[in-house]
Design a protein around this motif. Structure first.
Motif, PDB file in Angstrom:
ATOM      1  N   LEU A   1       0.821  -1.220   0.000  1.00  0.00           N
ATOM      2  CA  LEU A   1       0.000   0.000   0.000  1.00  0.00           C
ATOM      3  C   LEU A   1       0.851   1.263   0.000  1.00  0.00           C
ATOM      4  N   GLN A   2       2.046   1.197   0.577  1.00  0.00           N
ATOM      5  CA  GLN A   2       2.871   2.404   0.660  1.00  0.00           C
ATOM      6  C   GLN A   2       3.317   2.897  -0.714  1.00  0.00           C
ATOM      7  N   TYR A   3       3.233   2.030  -1.735  1.00  0.00           N
ATOM      8  CA  TYR A   3       3.612   2.428  -3.089  1.00  0.00           C
ATOM      9  C   TYR A   3       2.401   2.756  -3.966  1.00  0.00           C
ATOM     10  N   CYS A   4       1.211   2.479  -3.475  1.00  0.00           N
ATOM     11  CA  CYS A   4       0.000   2.736  -4.268  1.00  0.00           C
ATOM     12  C   CYS A   4      -0.344   4.223  -4.249  1.00  0.00           C
ATOM     13  N   ILE A   5      -0.728   4.750  -5.396  1.00  0.00           N
ATOM     14  CA  ILE A   5      -1.060   6.166  -5.552  1.00  0.00           C
ATOM     15  C   ILE A   5      -2.463   6.268  -6.137  1.00  0.00           C
ATOM     16  N   PRO A   6      -3.324   7.122  -5.578  1.00  0.00           N
ATOM     17  CA  PRO A   6      -4.645   7.319  -6.187  1.00  0.00           C
ATOM     18  C   PRO A   6      -4.509   7.703  -7.664  1.00  0.00           C
ATOM     19  N   GLY A   7      -5.271   7.022  -8.488  1.00  0.00           N
ATOM     20  CA  GLY A   7      -5.179   7.242  -9.924  1.00  0.00           C
ATOM     21  C   GLY A   7      -4.483   6.105 -10.650  1.00  0.00           C
ATOM     22  N   MET A   8      -3.662   5.314  -9.942  1.00  0.00           N
ATOM     23  CA  MET A   8      -3.039   4.146 -10.565  1.00  0.00           C
ATOM     24  C   MET A   8      -4.124   3.201 -11.068  1.00  0.00           C
ATOM     25  N   LYS A   9      -3.849   2.533 -12.163  1.00  0.00           N
ATOM     26  CA  LYS A   9      -4.852   1.681 -12.792  1.00  0.00           C
ATOM     27  C   LYS A   9      -4.371   0.241 -12.854  1.00  0.00           C
ATOM     28  N   ILE A  10      -5.318  -0.676 -12.720  1.00  0.00           N
ATOM     29  CA  ILE A  10      -5.004  -2.102 -12.654  1.00  0.00           C
ATOM     30  C   ILE A  10      -5.959  -2.859 -13.561  1.00  0.00           C
ATOM     31  N   GLU A  11      -5.420  -3.774 -14.330  1.00  0.00           N
ATOM     32  CA  GLU A  11      -6.234  -4.712 -15.103  1.00  0.00           C
ATOM     33  C   GLU A  11      -6.146  -6.047 -14.390  1.00  0.00           C
ATOM     34  N   ALA A  12      -7.269  -6.525 -13.857  1.00  0.00           N
ATOM     35  CA  ALA A  12      -7.231  -7.687 -12.978  1.00  0.00           C
ATOM     36  C   ALA A  12      -8.480  -8.544 -13.118  1.00  0.00           C
ATOM     37  N   THR A  13      -8.378  -9.762 -12.590  1.00  0.00           N
ATOM     38  CA  THR A  13      -9.528 -10.640 -12.432  1.00  0.00           C
ATOM     39  C   THR A  13      -9.915 -10.623 -10.967  1.00  0.00           C
ATOM     40  N   ILE A  14     -11.144 -10.212 -10.665  1.00  0.00           N
ATOM     41  CA  ILE A  14     -11.588 -10.127  -9.277  1.00  0.00           C
ATOM     42  C   ILE A  14     -12.732 -11.113  -9.050  1.00  0.00           C
ATOM     43  N   ARG A  15     -12.828 -11.589  -7.837  1.00  0.00           N
ATOM     44  CA  ARG A  15     -13.891 -12.513  -7.454  1.00  0.00           C
ATOM     45  C   ARG A  15     -14.545 -12.029  -6.172  1.00  0.00           C
ATOM     46  N   GLU A  16     -15.811 -12.385  -6.017  1.00  0.00           N
ATOM     47  CA  GLU A  16     -16.528 -12.086  -4.774  1.00  0.00           C
ATOM     48  C   GLU A  16     -16.892 -13.396  -4.115  1.00  0.00           C
ATOM     49  N   LEU A  17     -16.462 -13.563  -2.862  1.00  0.00           N
ATOM     50  CA  LEU A  17     -16.732 -14.788  -2.114  1.00  0.00           C
ATOM     51  C   LEU A  17     -18.177 -14.808  -1.640  1.00  0.00           C
TER      52      LEU A  17
END
Length: 572
Positions: free
Chosen positions: A480-496
């Protein structure tokens, strides 16, 4: 991200995974030893090796130097050792004579690098593949200053870059003059050439400028070098939408061009994990913008040039952080959920008694995954979620998910670990070995991001549903210390089925200033040439089949008249 800390080589030799085809009979020992030299645990406290790798730990190091170490002298020949290191997850083979650490160090240095000035100059020349002449000032140095210019030079520039002239004429001349006054090596030249291609320049020549000796021999003054054009023309690469069947005016946007190059082209075609490569790219762009501003090439776009320079500053700060995020996501908690949920990290775990060395990413065992999930749910979950997960965490049952989506996300907020989460973590640290894979977790808040390269939809704008859904994921504080608001991620997400969301896998990460321009598509388009012979044959066959279909349909329609009624030339 490695979930097991790196350890020094033990007396037990790991088994080479491809024992039949091992490049060296002691392949396992070579891997373990070299991986240990470049591991974070050892490198941050090794002043001698840091003197070669640099503070980030990623500068290339001579393989001969490493093979000269006491514990490496037994391994020969060099070619076989190099082939073994191609299988390393810690170092990579740069060329026939150099290796380097794959990723920048994520820990602070415990010692000061031991640097010998003479050795450093020699290593710089070897690592960058430079000649002695190329170590001379190039005009791209960080402290290089061009200007202020004398009044007579300013007047000359006003004549050369007359605002009454078209922008295309002025920018072509500026690019040529800029290159004539810079000494570019292979790396800086490629960066500048790729920038020009993206900006709409066609047929960019590899212009290096003329040496003083060559100028004197041919009697050419520096100012006359502008006659040697660096490009043929500037294409209208970025058009506005067509209106009434005519092309709109093409757009000049230095800021968007800088964003697109540093957030898209640079990430695809350059080793952007290397912070030195990032600094080189931003330095070249910034130097070019400074030249345009100093010589007043295009005063109508001065605000854009200032904004483009700011993007270079942002990229130089943000891209190294993005590299750490790209390297560490999805993180231990999300990997744990994936392990128990039949996701991407299921069956990845390799026991420490297996062939893998201590610095490999050996995944998570089911027990480790249960402990990590238990801590996260205890810190951030509701009582209902804790009760639903209790049978899973205490038995052999796996997690179940209700939905899975591959989509784009943009970071909107970073929430550090709360006091309750830190207390839960500190309590667990009392158990031996747990602190290797359980770390304080906070929350990463995201919302949906419409990726510009997503498949198009045929729905009209009025019928499209605006996705306002928000997402939150448990992520380790170290990430989290390297994450910046506005950074974008292409990911596969799941909901349990218990209501928790997790990141199953990461496809790509992008900086906050990510911009995609259609210039990339236009720049790769080429005017089709005349049809080849095989194309003409295929077209003739298609034409013949089409004529046969016309005959058949006409015959059936007219009640079956004679096929001879028609000839190849048409009806009689």
């Amino acid at each position: 991200m490695s979930l097991i800390t790196e350890t020094a080589p033990s007396s037990k030799v790991a088994t080479w995974t491809e024992s039949v085809h091992a490049p060296h009979p002691q392949a396992s020992e070579i891997l373990r030893q070299v991986d240990y030299y470049f591991s974070e645990e050892n490198l941050v406290s090794d002043p001698y090796l840091l003197g070669f790798t640099g503070k980030e730990g990623t500068n290339p190091v001579s393989l001969s130097l490493i093979m000269g170490f006491k514990k490496m002298k037994q391994f020969r020949p060099k070619t076989a050792v190099r082939e073994v290191l191609k299988h390393s997850t810690v170092v990579e083979v740069v060329d026939t004579g150099h290796i380097r650490r794959r990723y920048p160090l994520g820990r602070p240095l415990l010692v000061k690098p031991l640097i010998d000035v003479n050795r450093y100059k020699k290593a710089l020349a070897e690592n960058q593949h430079l000649t002695k002449g190329m170590l001379k000032p190039t005009g791209f140095e960080k402290n290089a200053v061009e200007g202020p210019i004398r009044p007579e030079e300013y007047e000359e520039d006003r004549k050369k870059y007359d605002p009454e002239e078209s922008f295309v004429t002025r920018i072509e001349l500026a690019v040529t003059n800029f290159c004539a006054r810079r000494k570019m090596h292979q790396g800086t030249r490629k960066i500048f050439t790729d920038l020009l291609h993206l900006g709409g320049f066609s047929n960019v020549h590899q212009f290096q400028g003329m040496s003083k000796k060559e100028q004197k021999r041919q009697g050419v003054e520096l100012d006359d070098i502008a006659d040697f054009k660096i490009c043929d023309e500037v294409e209208n690469a970025y058009y506005a939408e067509w209106e009434d069947g005519e092309k709109g005016d093409w757009v000049v946007d230095f800021e968007s061009l800088a964003k697109s190059f540093l957030s898209d082209v640079f990430l695809r075609e350059y080793p952007w994990y290397d912070e030195q490569q990032v600094k080189m790219a931003t330095m070249v762009l910034r130097n070019f913008y400074n030249y345009l501003l100093l010589h007043n090439v295009c005063p109508e776009y001065e605000d854009q040039l200032e904004a483009a320079r700011m993007i270079c500053d942002v990229a130089e700060t943000e891209l190294p952080k993005l590299a750490m995020v790209d390297q560490s996501l999805p993180g231990a908690f999300n990997s744990a959920c994936s392990t128990l949920c039949g996701g991407s990290y299921t069956d990845v775990h390799i026991s420490q008694d297996g062939w893998a060395s201590g610095c490999d990413n050996m995944g998570l065992s089911r027990q480790e995954a249960k402990v990590i999930i238990g801590v996260g749910v205890a810190a951030y979950g509701s009582r209902e979620q804790i009760e639903k997960l209790a049978p899973v965490l205490s038995g052999d049952a796996g997690l179940k998910y209700t939905s899975s989506h591959k989509l784009g996300l943009v970071v909107v907020n970073v929430e550090p670990p709360n006091d309750y989460a830190k207390a839960a973590y500190n309590q667990l640290r009392e158990h031996e070995g747990v602190d290797k894979y359980v770390h304080p977790m906070g929350k990463l808040h995201c919302k949906r991001w419409d990726m510009p390269f997503e498949p198009p939809t045929d729905l009209p704008k009025a019928a499209r549903v605006v996705d306002t859904a928000s997402f939150e994921f448990l992520v380790e504080e170290s990430t989290l210390q390297y994450c910046i608001p506005g950074m974008k991620i292409e990911a596969t997400i799941r909901e349990l089925d218990v209501g928790l969301q997790y990141i199953d896998s990461i496809e790509a990460t992008y900086p906050s200033f990510y911009t995609w321009l259609p210039n990339e598509v236009v720049g790769r388009w080429k005017e089709p040439g005349p049809p080849k012979t095989w194309m003409q044959r295929q077209q003739a066959q298609r034409d013949g089949k089409a004529l046969d279909q016309v005959r058949d349909s006409t015959s059936n329609h007219d009640g079956g008249q004679d096929d001879g009624e028609f000839s190849d030339g048409g009806p009689d």
